[in-house]
Design a protein around this motif. Sequence first.
Motif, short mmCIF file in Angstrom:
data_model
loop_
_atom_site.label_atom_id
_atom_site.label_comp_id
_atom_site.label_asym_id
_atom_site.label_seq_id
_atom_site.Cartn_x
_atom_site.Cartn_y
_atom_site.Cartn_z
N CYS A 19 0.84 -1.21 0.00
CA CYS A 19 0.00 0.00 0.00
C CYS A 19 0.87 1.26 0.00
CB CYS A 19 -0.91 0.02 1.23
SG CYS A 19 -2.18 -1.26 1.22
N ARG A 20 1.94 1.24 0.79
CA ARG A 20 2.84 2.40 0.88
C ARG A 20 3.50 2.68 -0.46
NH1 ARG A 20 7.97 2.97 1.22
NH2 ARG A 20 8.43 0.78 1.69
N VAL A 21 4.00 1.63 -1.11
CA VAL A 21 4.67 1.79 -2.40
C VAL A 21 3.67 2.29 -3.45
CG1 VAL A 21 5.82 0.55 -4.26
CG2 VAL A 21 6.45 0.09 -1.88
N GLU A 22 2.46 1.72 -3.43
CA GLU A 22 1.44 2.13 -4.40
C GLU A 22 1.08 3.61 -4.24
OE1 GLU A 22 -3.18 1.07 -5.68
OE2 GLU A 22 -2.15 -0.12 -4.16
N ARG A 57 -3.21 3.21 12.71
CA ARG A 57 -2.63 4.52 12.44
C ARG A 57 -1.78 4.50 11.18
NH1 ARG A 57 -1.73 9.00 15.60
NH2 ARG A 57 -3.82 8.44 16.34
N LEU A 58 -1.00 3.46 10.99
CA LEU A 58 -0.17 3.35 9.79
C LEU A 58 -1.03 3.26 8.54
CD1 LEU A 58 2.53 0.84 11.10
CD2 LEU A 58 2.94 3.23 10.45
N MET A 59 -2.08 2.45 8.58
CA MET A 59 -2.94 2.31 7.41
C MET A 59 -3.71 3.61 7.13
SD MET A 59 -2.17 -0.61 6.30
CE MET A 59 -3.28 -0.51 4.92
N GLU A 60 -4.15 4.27 8.19
CA GLU A 60 -4.91 5.51 8.01
C GLU A 60 -4.03 6.62 7.46
OE1 GLU A 60 -6.50 5.91 11.92
OE2 GLU A 60 -8.37 4.89 11.42
N GLY A 63 -4.18 6.77 3.93
CA GLY A 63 -5.47 7.13 3.36
C GLY A 63 -6.53 6.07 3.44
N LEU A 64 -6.20 4.92 4.08
CA LEU A 64 -7.15 3.81 4.18
C LEU A 64 -7.87 3.85 5.52
CD1 LEU A 64 -4.84 1.05 2.70
CD2 LEU A 64 -6.61 2.34 1.51
N SER A 65 -9.10 3.42 5.54
CA SER A 65 -9.90 3.44 6.75
C SER A 65 -10.17 2.01 7.22
CB SER A 65 -11.24 4.14 6.50
OG SER A 65 -12.09 4.02 7.62
N ALA A 66 -10.19 1.83 8.54
CA ALA A 66 -10.50 0.51 9.10
C ALA A 66 -12.00 0.22 9.05
CB ALA A 66 -10.01 0.43 10.55
N GLU A 67 -12.78 1.24 8.69
CA GLU A 67 -14.22 1.06 8.65
C GLU A 67 -14.61 0.00 7.62
OE1 GLU A 67 -18.23 3.82 8.24
OE2 GLU A 67 -16.28 4.71 8.69
N GLY A 157 5.04 23.01 8.44
CA GLY A 157 4.07 22.90 7.35
C GLY A 157 3.66 21.46 7.10
N PHE A 158 2.61 21.30 6.27
CA PHE A 158 2.00 20.00 6.04
C PHE A 158 2.43 19.34 4.74
CE2 PHE A 158 -1.85 21.80 8.49
CZ PHE A 158 -1.20 21.58 9.70
N ALA A 159 3.19 20.04 3.93
CA ALA A 159 3.45 19.57 2.57
C ALA A 159 4.14 18.21 2.54
CB ALA A 159 4.30 20.59 1.81
N ASP A 160 5.02 17.94 3.46
CA ASP A 160 5.78 16.69 3.42
C ASP A 160 5.32 15.72 4.51
OD1 ASP A 160 7.79 15.17 2.13
OD2 ASP A 160 9.15 15.52 3.82
N CYS A 161 4.04 15.77 4.87
CA CYS A 161 3.52 14.92 5.95
C CYS A 161 2.32 14.11 5.46
CB CYS A 161 3.09 15.77 7.15
SG CYS A 161 4.40 16.73 7.91
N VAL A 162 2.11 12.97 6.09
CA VAL A 162 0.86 12.22 5.91
C VAL A 162 0.24 12.04 7.29
CG1 VAL A 162 1.41 11.03 3.77
CG2 VAL A 162 2.21 10.06 5.93
N PHE A 163 -1.06 12.28 7.40
CA PHE A 163 -1.74 12.23 8.68
C PHE A 163 -2.93 11.27 8.63
CE2 PHE A 163 -0.43 16.89 8.65
CZ PHE A 163 0.74 16.66 9.35
#
Length: 340
Positions: A19-22, A57-60, A63-67, A157-163
């Motif tokens: 998922c990370r590579v994709e 947290r890693l999956m989210e 951009g993926l949701s556990a829902e 800044g947020f440009a180089d982050c994933v949350f």
Amino acid sequence: MGDKREEEIITFGTFLKSCRVEKGVSQEKLARGLMSKSMLSKIENKGLTPDYLMRNRLMERLGLSAEGCEDFLQASEYARYEKRLKLMTAIEARQTHHAREILEELAETLKGEEKIERQFLLDMEGRIRRQEKRPGDEIFAVYDEAVNLTIPSVSCGFADCVFAPEEYYLLICRADYMDSPNDEEELENILKSIQACKLWKFAKAKILPLAAIKYAQIILRNNPTTEELELALAYVNEAVETLRETSRMYCLMDLLNVRGDLLCNLVDHYPMLKIEEEENQHFQNAFLYLYENYGSGIKPEDDCYIYRSPEIHSVADVVLSRRKALGVTRKMLTNICDEK
């Protein structure tokens, strides 16, 4: 040798890596604030499995949701999960004293860093302080501490982050109590980041409405220009559409209220918006009727929907119920493990 091939074993680590590579996210970016790059590498390549909170947290962050996904927890982890549910239920019911008792009990049993659970407990502390009507600077201090646990470089800044959605939620809460002329810019940066990070639609639905509401509220307080009102309305309309696409109602009443205020301020400039304003009022009245007559609608500051996931089970309960349903005794399973 023949054509015999080993079947690839799919583990959490291999799934996470794919998922990370994709998504084109580096190990450094995904791990930032959570763990070292070497620890993430062990998860992806050495079969190390993190706990339930870290897995999510890693999956989210990708951009993926556990829902909609099932998760099976060991007995001790599931017991703690149930305790967290009791804490959230007490807060949503505004049983403030009882909630603080549960919070203190959970805080006493924290082990090591446990950043994600500590963040969760700090958020619950912030919610309790809101119910206790504590000063804004005290609430801000709680959310500032929570943010800095996993987002230490947010000031850059947020440009180089994933949350993850939970991290966006904490950022929004912190901005809400910032008491600074930069709070409008902070929330706009959060909104831009939510749009840019390509969250799965169910994850986006959990966070975009709240961010749009807070941004619009700040805009409306500060003698806004027409351009500022239009931008706030665009964010709110996007949030409404996201809820419609996912059949969710997160913060919907507050979203309709602030949308009505924005349309009211814009209708003098754009008379054609009068029809939208009237339609919005019809929706407000309809939902207000439902909330008042059917007892639904928790206040947004108390609602813990951001942490709720309906598909969490105890491994022990699943094995027991399945074993009994199939008429299998413990002794019959001893070829797998010890009967005890």
